[in-house]
Write an enzyme that holds these catalytic residues in place. Structure first.
Site, PDB file in Angstrom:
ATOM      1  N   CYS A 339      60.707  31.551 -47.411  1.00 30.62           N
ATOM      2  CA  CYS A 339      62.084  31.873 -47.803  1.00 30.62           C
ATOM      3  C   CYS A 339      63.009  32.252 -46.647  1.00 30.62           C
ATOM      4  CB  CYS A 339      62.133  32.905 -48.923  1.00 30.62           C
ATOM      5  SG  CYS A 339      60.717  33.955 -49.084  1.00 30.62           S
ATOM      6  N   ARG A 368      48.525  34.257 -44.331  1.00 31.51           N
ATOM      7  CA  ARG A 368      48.512  35.681 -44.679  1.00 31.51           C
ATOM      8  C   ARG A 368      47.136  36.224 -44.378  1.00 31.51           C
ATOM      9  NH1 ARG A 368      51.687  35.222 -50.487  1.00 31.51           N
ATOM     10  NH2 ARG A 368      53.524  34.215 -49.607  1.00 31.51           N
ATOM     11  N   GLN A 386      52.337  26.260 -50.055  1.00 29.70           N
ATOM     12  CA  GLN A 386      53.060  26.489 -51.298  1.00 29.70           C
ATOM     13  C   GLN A 386      53.934  25.282 -51.604  1.00 29.70           C
ATOM     14  OE1 GLN A 386      55.150  30.045 -49.920  1.00 29.70           O
ATOM     15  NE2 GLN A 386      53.992  31.253 -51.403  1.00 29.70           N
ATOM     16  N   ASP A 388      56.833  25.146 -52.443  1.00 25.00           N
ATOM     17  CA  ASP A 388      57.892  26.134 -52.507  1.00 25.00           C
ATOM     18  C   ASP A 388      59.263  25.487 -52.652  1.00 25.00           C
ATOM     19  OD1 ASP A 388      58.645  28.735 -52.496  1.00 25.00           O
ATOM     20  OD2 ASP A 388      58.225  29.115 -50.383  1.00 25.00           O
ATOM     21  N   HIS A 390      63.598  27.029 -52.917  1.00 28.49           N
ATOM     22  CA  HIS A 390      64.519  28.143 -53.111  1.00 28.49           C
ATOM     23  C   HIS A 390      65.822  27.598 -53.624  1.00 28.49           C
ATOM     24  CE1 HIS A 390      61.464  29.774 -50.415  1.00 28.49           C
ATOM     25  NE2 HIS A 390      61.609  30.807 -51.213  1.00 28.49           N
ATOM     26  N   LYS A 474      60.696  38.240 -62.750  1.00 30.74           N
ATOM     27  CA  LYS A 474      60.031  36.946 -62.569  1.00 30.74           C
ATOM     28  C   LYS A 474      59.355  36.449 -63.830  1.00 30.74           C
ATOM     29  CE  LYS A 474      55.860  39.100 -60.734  1.00 30.74           C
ATOM     30  NZ  LYS A 474      54.881  39.144 -59.661  1.00 30.74           N
ATOM     31  N   HIS A 520      63.144  31.895 -56.200  1.00 32.10           N
ATOM     32  CA  HIS A 520      61.945  31.313 -55.591  1.00 32.10           C
ATOM     33  C   HIS A 520      61.183  30.651 -56.722  1.00 32.10           C
ATOM     34  CE1 HIS A 520      61.965  34.433 -52.251  1.00 32.10           C
ATOM     35  NE2 HIS A 520      62.670  35.039 -53.173  1.00 32.10           N
TER      36      HIS A 520
END
Length: 649
Positions: A339, A368, A386, A388, A390, A474, A520
């Site tokens: 992000c 991570r 991910q 991912d 945004h 979320k 997200h």
RNA sequence: GCCGAUGUAGCUCAGCGGUAGAGCACUUCCUUGGUAAGGAAGAGGUCACGGGUUCAAGUCCCGUCAUUGGCUCCA
């Protein structure tokens, strides 16, 4: 004699004497029912079935078919195990022994006595012995002082620690046979209901989950009212083991790990990479239709970026340490999130409200530092990708964007045959409104938007208060796989924090600067985790469109290898992934090996096929399905693939 | 990270103080076969790594690494 009114779930009413028990009510309905009653729900509260009813009540009798019945039985089983343990290991101290999703556990301090899972049979035997005594579970209210005296005499500091936090007047003991425990209950009427017992495993567990406290031995077990149900449960566990993605991943040559590369860093083998690539292309195609713009960002960024995003302050200590440049000593981090990068892309040019929503999508690999004990196959790794994206939008667009993302998630679930799922809506903790960043108006708006979007799409939802992230509410998707296990996959999260921290803005119709809202979202979650769940869901038998090898051509003898090769070229030219098993083996052997590789279709190719052009087709798991010509076979495969993928509108 | 278990051939595992084993996979040869394992021969191991005990260590002890069941954590 005074009478009270009992209302049963079907609405019928019964008058019974005051002081009658739920069990009495059950007996008045049928003896058979009474034999199966484990507990009762009394005005919404679960009670012992043997506890006297003293006022008008709505009553639900709980049996093994109710979750509350099961957990009552397992809770009682924990007491039974504690009794057996005390008999076999005098002087042990007991922590807590609650029911869990599948069974129960008890935390035990064995002191100097040695204990291992080799002792399970001995304990199970003792438990069965005690169960057969049909000892009643007897409830008794005690004063705090008496409770303290009892456990002081027993020398059980854990129970004393628990009592410390309890209010005088609310304390109850339960006794069955020779065992008395501090317990709020409820329990089953007697130990005789427990017919089948299996202790599963042991593990260390800290007292009160605090790693500074003493570590106790946790013993897990499960019990059933019938031997048969235990066998079925154990079979299900076996089935889960067979489907384990770590085992299948190795067998199907999808991925591997290397000590030298490092823990939690998966290596994708060609077949696994092909599978993953196919999933990515599938999602990319849908995202293109849904108005996403693909972006690409690097794997590292200056530490300052994560200081700005706030991730460094929160997770920096538990991350991989920064990478430094050779001379100036600049610090870079492996990216743990995509992000902040996407925020910088958003900032690279000014935006008008007319541009919104803007949707940046990236299959972004993040790193991570997960604790070593947490790593698990592909589901918990240190480097993962991910799917991912945004979405930068106005507060008013949140709901519409949510609806669109839900559509995308549903399309994926449908295509991959995850039919059973629920959506968890995570909202603010009403007790702690200060924990959250962003205005109350925006939160209200977003929470309502999520609830409305979920309702509009007819999602089966569970609302959890206090589960929201500090930066926004979320919606998480929990899927149930083919053998009933729950997994959290996709997620959609509203974020007020990052737009603030990165000072993102757009120009509104009023010619003023406004702050966009960020969403997200990751429908798969991570490719690694998703593929792990997919493997276990379909037991390695992926849908045809995902299979790296869709068709195996098996020549009857080496004489037909050439013809088989020619056929495979024809199929490959029609976008069908076919291979030829040209080994010097008999046909039975080739069929067997192909079955084990879970290749969906086989073509037996020998003299007959070579002469006639009619192919003999076998389907994985089904065997011979007859013959057809090449053109018909190609259509069959293409139709199956098309029907599986469908269209995203 | 913590507690417990495990680490022997590509895979699944046996061996538990005295010369490294099996099945499958692999290579070669024989066989050219019609719907879930044809036959023979061969190759393949610093027994995770590093120390120690012992005349002698996959085997016993200690440490490290990894895997694993839990606990704690999860942007």
């Amino acid at each position: 004699m005074e009478k009270i009114n009992i209302t049963l779930p079907d609405g019928t009413q019964r008058e019974v004497e005051k002081g009658a028990t739920a069990l009495d009510v059950a007996k008045s309905i049928s003896e058979g029912l009474a034999r199966n009653v484990l507990a009762a729900k009394v005005n919404g509260e679960v009670w012992d079935a043997t506890r006297p009813l003293t006022e008008d009540t709505t009553l639900t009798l709980l049996t093994w078919n109710d979750d509350e019945g099961k957990s009552t039985m397992w809770h009682s089983s924990a007491h039974l195990m504690a009794e057996a343990l005390e008999a076999l290991y005098p002087g042990i101290k007991l922590g807590i022994g609650p029911p869990i999703e599948n069974g129960f556990y008890y935390d035990v301090d064995f002191g100097e006595q040695s204990f291992s899972s080799d002792d399970f049979p001995k304990i199970e035997k003792k438990m069965l012995e005690l169960a057969r005594e049909k000892n009643e579970y007897i409830r008794k209210a005690v004063s705090k002082a008496d409770a303290v005296t009892y456990f002081e005499e027993k020398g059980d500091e854990y129970k004393l620690d628990l009592i410390k936090d309890l209010e005088d007047g609310s304390i109850t003991f339960y006794t069955q046979g020779n065992f008395t425990d501090l317990c709020r209950g409820p329990h089953i009427p007697n130990t005789g209901f427990i017919k089948a017992i299996k202790l599963m495993n042991t593990a260390g567990a800290y007292w009160r989950g605090d790693e500074n406290s003493k570590q106790l031995t946790r013993i897990y077990g499960i019990t059933f009212p019938k031997q048969k149900e235990l066998s079925e449960y154990l079979e299900r566990l076996e089935e889960a083991k067979k489907r384990d993605h770590r085992k299948l991943g190795k067998e199907l040559e999808l991925f591997t790990f290397s000590e030298r590369v490092g823990q939690g860093l998966p290596l994708w083998l060609p077949k696994g990479a092909a599978l993953r690539d196919r999933l990515e292309r599938f999602l990319k195609a849908a995202q293109k239709k849904a108005g996403y713009d693909p972006v690409i960002t690097p794997h590292i960024a200056q530490k300052e970026l994560y200081e700005c995003s706030g991730h460094y302050a929160k997770y920096g200590e538990d991350s991989f340490r920064p990478i430094t440049t050779p001379h100036e000593g600049e610090e870079f981090m492996l990216k743990p999130m995509n992000c902040p990068h996407h925020c910088e892309i958003f900032k690279s040019s000014p935006h008008s409200y007319k541009d919104l929503p803007i949707r940046y999508a990236e299959f972004g690999t993040v790193y991570r530092y997960e604790q070593s004990g947490e790593l698990h196959g592909l589901t918990r790794v240190r480097g993962f990708t991910q799917d991912d994206a945004h979405i930068f939008c106005t507060p008013d667009q949140v709901k519409e964007e949510f609806v669109k993302v839900i559509d995308l998630v549903l399309y994926i679930f449908k295509t991959l045959d995850f039919q059973d799922f629920t959506a968890q809506v995570s909202l603010r903790d009403p007790e702690n409104p200060d924990k959250y960043i962003g205005s109350t108006e925006n939160w209200d708006k977003a929470e309502n938007a999520i609830k409305e979007a979920a309702a509009e799409k007819g999602l089966k939802t569970v609302v959890e208060y206090g589960e929201a992230a500090f930066y926004g509410p979320k919606l998480d998707f929990m899927v149930r796989d083919a053998i009933g296990r729950q997994w959290q996959l996709g997620t959609i999260q509203v974020d007020y924090n990052l737009p603030e921290r990165f000072e993102l803005e757009y120009t509104g119709a009023d010619n003023q600067k406004h702050r966009p809202v960020m969403i997200h979202r990751a429908p798969f979650g991570s490719m690694e985790r998703f593929i792990a769940v997919l493997i276990e869901h379909c037991a390695g038998k992926f849908p045809l469109w995902l299979m790296a090898e869709q068709v195996a051509i098996l020549p009857i003898s080496e004489k037909y290898n050439e013809g088989a090769e020619a056929l495979s070229k024809v199929l490959n030219n029609s976008d069908i992934r076919a291979l030829v098993d040209n080994r010097n083996e008999k046909i039975g052997r080739k069929i067997r090996d192909t079955e084990l590789k879970k290749i969906p279709y086989m073509i037996i190719y020998g003299e007959k096929e070579h002469e006639s052009g009619e192919l003999s087709i076998r389907k994985q798991g089904e065997g011979d399905v007859g013959s057809m010509d090449t053109k018909a076979f190609i259509e069959l495969i293409q139709n199956e693939v098309n029907s599986q993928i469908g269209e995203f509108e």
